[in-house]
Motif scaffolding. Structure first.
Motif, PDB file in Angstrom:
ATOM      1  N   VAL A   8      53.146  36.156  49.063  1.00 31.34           N
ATOM      2  CA  VAL A   8      52.430  35.485  50.151  1.00 31.34           C
ATOM      3  C   VAL A   8      51.201  36.289  50.550  1.00 31.34           C
ATOM      4  CG1 VAL A   8      52.571  34.784  52.569  1.00 31.34           C
ATOM      5  CG2 VAL A   8      54.463  34.276  51.020  1.00 31.34           C
ATOM      6  N   ALA A   9      51.374  37.613  50.680  1.00 30.30           N
ATOM      7  CA  ALA A   9      50.248  38.471  51.054  1.00 30.30           C
ATOM      8  C   ALA A   9      49.147  38.406  50.000  1.00 30.30           C
ATOM      9  CB  ALA A   9      50.727  39.906  51.237  1.00 30.30           C
ATOM     10  N   ALA A  10      49.524  38.444  48.727  1.00 28.99           N
ATOM     11  CA  ALA A  10      48.539  38.373  47.650  1.00 28.99           C
ATOM     12  C   ALA A  10      47.784  37.046  47.687  1.00 28.99           C
ATOM     13  CB  ALA A  10      49.218  38.564  46.304  1.00 28.99           C
ATOM     14  N   ALA A  11      48.519  35.949  47.912  1.00 29.20           N
ATOM     15  CA  ALA A  11      47.884  34.637  47.965  1.00 29.20           C
ATOM     16  C   ALA A  11      46.910  34.550  49.132  1.00 29.20           C
ATOM     17  CB  ALA A  11      48.949  33.540  48.076  1.00 29.20           C
ATOM     18  N   VAL A  12      47.289  35.120  50.271  1.00 29.00           N
ATOM     19  CA  VAL A  12      46.415  35.078  51.443  1.00 29.00           C
ATOM     20  C   VAL A  12      45.137  35.873  51.199  1.00 29.00           C
ATOM     21  CG1 VAL A  12      46.189  35.827  53.849  1.00 29.00           C
ATOM     22  CG2 VAL A  12      48.261  34.644  53.096  1.00 29.00           C
ATOM     23  N   VAL A  13      45.285  37.093  50.673  1.00 24.08           N
ATOM     24  CA  VAL A  13      44.125  37.954  50.448  1.00 24.08           C
ATOM     25  C   VAL A  13      43.188  37.338  49.413  1.00 24.08           C
ATOM     26  CG1 VAL A  13      43.363  40.193  49.566  1.00 24.08           C
ATOM     27  CG2 VAL A  13      45.294  40.070  51.146  1.00 24.08           C
ATOM     28  N   VAL A  14      43.727  36.951  48.269  1.00 25.57           N
ATOM     29  CA  VAL A  14      42.885  36.405  47.196  1.00 25.57           C
ATOM     30  C   VAL A  14      42.277  35.070  47.613  1.00 25.57           C
ATOM     31  CG1 VAL A  14      42.881  35.572  44.817  1.00 25.57           C
ATOM     32  CG2 VAL A  14      44.166  37.630  45.412  1.00 25.57           C
ATOM     33  N   GLY A  15      43.073  34.207  48.239  1.00 26.56           N
ATOM     34  CA  GLY A  15      42.558  32.915  48.676  1.00 26.56           C
ATOM     35  C   GLY A  15      41.470  33.042  49.725  1.00 26.56           C
ATOM     36  N   ALA A  16      41.663  33.958  50.674  1.00 25.30           N
ATOM     37  CA  ALA A  16      40.652  34.157  51.712  1.00 25.30           C
ATOM     38  C   ALA A  16      39.341  34.649  51.111  1.00 25.30           C
ATOM     39  CB  ALA A  16      41.163  35.149  52.758  1.00 25.30           C
ATOM     40  N   MET A  17      39.427  35.536  50.132  1.00 20.45           N
ATOM     41  CA  MET A  17      38.200  36.048  49.514  1.00 20.45           C
ATOM     42  C   MET A  17      37.504  34.987  48.675  1.00 20.45           C
ATOM     43  SD  MET A  17      38.820  40.002  48.567  1.00 20.45           S
ATOM     44  CE  MET A  17      39.351  41.144  49.838  1.00 20.45           C
ATOM     45  N   ALA A  18      38.265  34.116  48.035  1.00 16.00           N
ATOM     46  CA  ALA A  18      37.644  33.013  47.304  1.00 16.00           C
ATOM     47  C   ALA A  18      36.891  32.089  48.259  1.00 16.00           C
ATOM     48  CB  ALA A  18      38.707  32.239  46.531  1.00 16.00           C
ATOM     49  N   LEU A  19      37.472  31.839  49.427  1.00 14.12           N
ATOM     50  CA  LEU A  19      36.809  31.010  50.427  1.00 14.12           C
ATOM     51  C   LEU A  19      35.541  31.688  50.945  1.00 14.12           C
ATOM     52  CD1 LEU A  19      36.733  28.535  52.257  1.00 14.12           C
ATOM     53  CD2 LEU A  19      38.256  29.732  53.844  1.00 14.12           C
ATOM     54  N   VAL A  20      35.642  32.994  51.223  1.00 16.54           N
ATOM     55  CA  VAL A  20      34.454  33.737  51.650  1.00 16.54           C
ATOM     56  C   VAL A  20      33.388  33.705  50.563  1.00 16.54           C
ATOM     57  CG1 VAL A  20      33.594  36.033  52.246  1.00 16.54           C
ATOM     58  CG2 VAL A  20      35.723  35.205  53.250  1.00 16.54           C
ATOM     59  N   ALA A 104      38.138  40.212  45.417  1.00 17.19           N
ATOM     60  CA  ALA A 104      36.700  40.458  45.511  1.00 17.19           C
ATOM     61  C   ALA A 104      35.981  39.987  44.251  1.00 17.19           C
ATOM     62  CB  ALA A 104      36.447  41.944  45.746  1.00 17.19           C
ATOM     63  N   PHE A 105      36.575  40.234  43.091  1.00 16.96           N
ATOM     64  CA  PHE A 105      35.940  39.766  41.858  1.00 16.96           C
ATOM     65  C   PHE A 105      35.922  38.236  41.801  1.00 16.96           C
ATOM     66  CE2 PHE A 105      35.995  38.616  37.326  1.00 16.96           C
ATOM     67  CZ  PHE A 105      34.798  39.201  36.929  1.00 16.96           C
ATOM     68  N   LEU A 106      37.031  37.621  42.189  1.00 12.30           N
ATOM     69  CA  LEU A 106      37.078  36.157  42.222  1.00 12.30           C
ATOM     70  C   LEU A 106      36.052  35.617  43.206  1.00 12.30           C
ATOM     71  CD1 LEU A 106      38.357  33.455  41.429  1.00 12.30           C
ATOM     72  CD2 LEU A 106      40.087  33.850  43.205  1.00 12.30           C
ATOM     73  N   GLY A 107      35.946  36.249  44.373  1.00  8.77           N
ATOM     74  CA  GLY A 107      34.964  35.812  45.365  1.00  8.77           C
ATOM     75  C   GLY A 107      33.545  35.930  44.845  1.00  8.77           C
TER      76      GLY A 107
END
Length: 201
Positions: A8-20, A104-107
């Protein structure tokens, strides 16, 4: 349960950065200058006339990536610091660091593609309507793809700075969750500490 919390934590962090990243892409598309290019007889374009704006869009991208890298590095470290108790005292610093790098890379990739795609249609219309020799405004491009590493690089540096401060203050999250004592797996620290937990000076 702990594994589920990590997911869940990984999904939140990665998803939030993709949105940013998507928001950064829109901002890049809005603010970045575009160079002029000349249409050739084959319908392609050449970077002429040459000006200082040729690589200005990449500079804007790097500056924005640096800014969000600083913010995301601090945010992710603060998040893992506050959530350490939910992982039953486990040391999750490296786990969150990995999430930071991936996110960050995905973002960065999302920001790049959003900016380029927002400019693509208008640039294509201008090129189709131009005659050979006409000068038109180019669309956004990222010539140096190494700029995509700016966000994760700066984010890791920022994360490392806060982690170093926590190590110096001896208040790492997993230590704090254990009542402020060093981890029992560190026998050197345990021997150095006094009966009240203080390290003799």
């Amino acid at each position: 349960m702990v594994t589920q919390r990590r997911l869940v934590a990984a999904a939140v962090v990665v998803g939030a950065m993709a949105l940013v990243g998507a928001l950064v892409g829109v901002l890049w598309w809005t603010l970045a200058p575009r160079p002029d290019v000349t249409v050739t007889s084959e319908g392609a374009t050449v970077p002429y006339p040459v000006s200082e704006t040729t690589f200005a869009s990449e500079g804007y991208f790097a500056l924005m990536a640096t800014a969000v890298g600083l913010v995301s590095g601090y945010t992710v470290y603060a998040l893992q610091y506050r959530l350490a108790a939910t992982f039953r005292g486990a040391d999750v610093r490296l786990f969150f660091l990995f999430c930071l790098v991936v996110g960050a890379f995905l973002g960065s990739v999302v920001a790049w593609r959003v900016g380029v795609l927002l400019d693509a249609e208008g640039f294509q219309r201008a090129r189709d309507a131009a005659q050979p020799g006409d000068v038109i405004t180019a669309g956004l491009r990222l010539h140096a793809l190494s700029a995509l590493l700016t966000w994760p690089f700066v984010g890791v540096l920022q994360y490392a700075v806060f982690d170093a401060v926590s190590m110096w203050r001896r208040d790492l999250p997993y230590m704090r969750c254990a009542g402020g004592q060093p981890d029992s797996a560190d026998p050197g620290s345990a021997r150095a500490a006094g009966p009240d937990g203080d390290v003799p000076r």
